[in-house]
Design an enzyme around this catalytic site. Structure first.
Site, mmCIF file in Angstrom:
data_model
loop_
_atom_site.group_PDB
_atom_site.id
_atom_site.type_symbol
_atom_site.label_atom_id
_atom_site.label_comp_id
_atom_site.label_asym_id
_atom_site.label_seq_id
_atom_site.Cartn_x
_atom_site.Cartn_y
_atom_site.Cartn_z
ATOM 1 N N CYS A 69 0.810 -1.215 0.000
ATOM 2 C CA CYS A 69 0.000 0.000 0.000
ATOM 3 C C CYS A 69 0.845 1.269 0.000
ATOM 4 O O CYS A 69 0.496 2.250 -0.666
ATOM 5 C CB CYS A 69 -0.964 -0.004 1.174
ATOM 6 S SG CYS A 69 -0.178 -0.058 2.806
ATOM 7 N N HIS B 233 -1.467 1.194 7.285
ATOM 8 C CA HIS B 233 -2.004 1.360 5.933
ATOM 9 C C HIS B 233 -1.666 2.781 5.473
ATOM 10 O O HIS B 233 -1.392 3.663 6.292
ATOM 11 C CB HIS B 233 -3.513 1.129 5.905
ATOM 12 C CG HIS B 233 -4.058 0.934 4.521
ATOM 13 N ND1 HIS B 233 -3.444 0.135 3.583
ATOM 14 C CD2 HIS B 233 -5.156 1.454 3.902
ATOM 15 C CE1 HIS B 233 -4.141 0.155 2.459
ATOM 16 N NE2 HIS B 233 -5.178 0.956 2.617
ATOM 17 N N ASP C 168 -8.319 5.369 -2.149
ATOM 18 C CA ASP C 168 -7.395 4.274 -1.863
ATOM 19 C C ASP C 168 -7.175 3.470 -3.141
ATOM 20 O O ASP C 168 -8.051 2.714 -3.579
ATOM 21 C CB ASP C 168 -7.971 3.378 -0.757
ATOM 22 C CG ASP C 168 -6.958 2.363 -0.238
ATOM 23 O OD1 ASP C 168 -6.119 1.900 -1.033
ATOM 24 O OD2 ASP C 168 -7.023 2.014 0.958
#
Length: 203
Positions: free
Chosen positions: A57, A84, A101
């Site tokens: 990520c 994250h 995202d």
């Protein structure tokens, strides 16, 4: 051997070639069938990341934020301390920052982590080229509960630290603008702060 069954076998130091493309760490996976090991350099160079198509990520959020900025969007990275990273884009029509995202193909879905993943959030801090801000409230509907887990330092200590980061980033970025654009940019940031209630003070 074709097996997809692997386990993590620790880490390794990046090679000079891997460091050249921003790999600060290398994960090592081992096949549970044949024992062969595979290196997974964590490339932070967007060009190399797009070439290998392998990243987590943090790398993908970094790349996606760069692409958004290259396309003319205002974008910032959000670091979630429970492991994250994602992007926020400023939407002029909505007059607010919007969650994006790239790893989850999720847009304007701020509660995906708390309500969808069941995350116990603590700190979600956003960093742009000219400001830094605590955006945790945007990602939680249980903020009083979140506060009980925010025990790394006091809220006042966090507020002072974010204000110092923000002041440094703002002064540096504003100073690089032509004189005629400096005050309009500062005013725009102040206006956005007022619109985005729930974030800590920028200064």
């Amino acid at each position: 051997c074709g097996s997809r069954s692997t386990r993590r076998a620790g880490g390794a130091q990046p090679t000079p070639a891997e460091r050249q493309f921003g790999a600060g760490t290398v994960e090592v996976a081992q096949c549970e069938s044949c024992g062969q090991q595979t290196r997974f350099p964590r490339y932070n160079d967007p060009g190399k990341l797009l070439e290998t198509r392998q990243g987590r990520c943090g790398e993908w959020a970094n790349c996606f934020t760069l692409v958004c900025r290259a396309l003319g969007y205002e974008a910032r990275l959000v670091h979630d301390w429970t492991d994250h990273v994602w992007t926020e884009l400023y939407c002029d029509s909505l007059e607010r920052w919007v969650h994006a995202d790239s790893c989850e193909a999720a847009f304007d879905s701020a509660l995906i982590y708390e309500q969808g993943w069941g995350k116990k959030l603590t700190y979600c801090l956003a960093y742009a080229r000219d400001h830094a801000v605590d955006v945790t409230r945007r990602y939680s509907r249980k903020y009083p509960e979140v506060l009980t887990r925010r025990n790394q330092f006091s809220e006042q200590e966090l507020k002072r630290a974010m204000a110092a980061l923000n002041s440094f980033a703002l002064d540096r970025a504003i100073g690089e603008l032509p004189q005629a654009l400096q005050e309009p940019r500062r005013a725009a940031l102040e206006r956005r702060l007022q619109q985005g209630g729930g974030e800590l003070d920028l200064c």
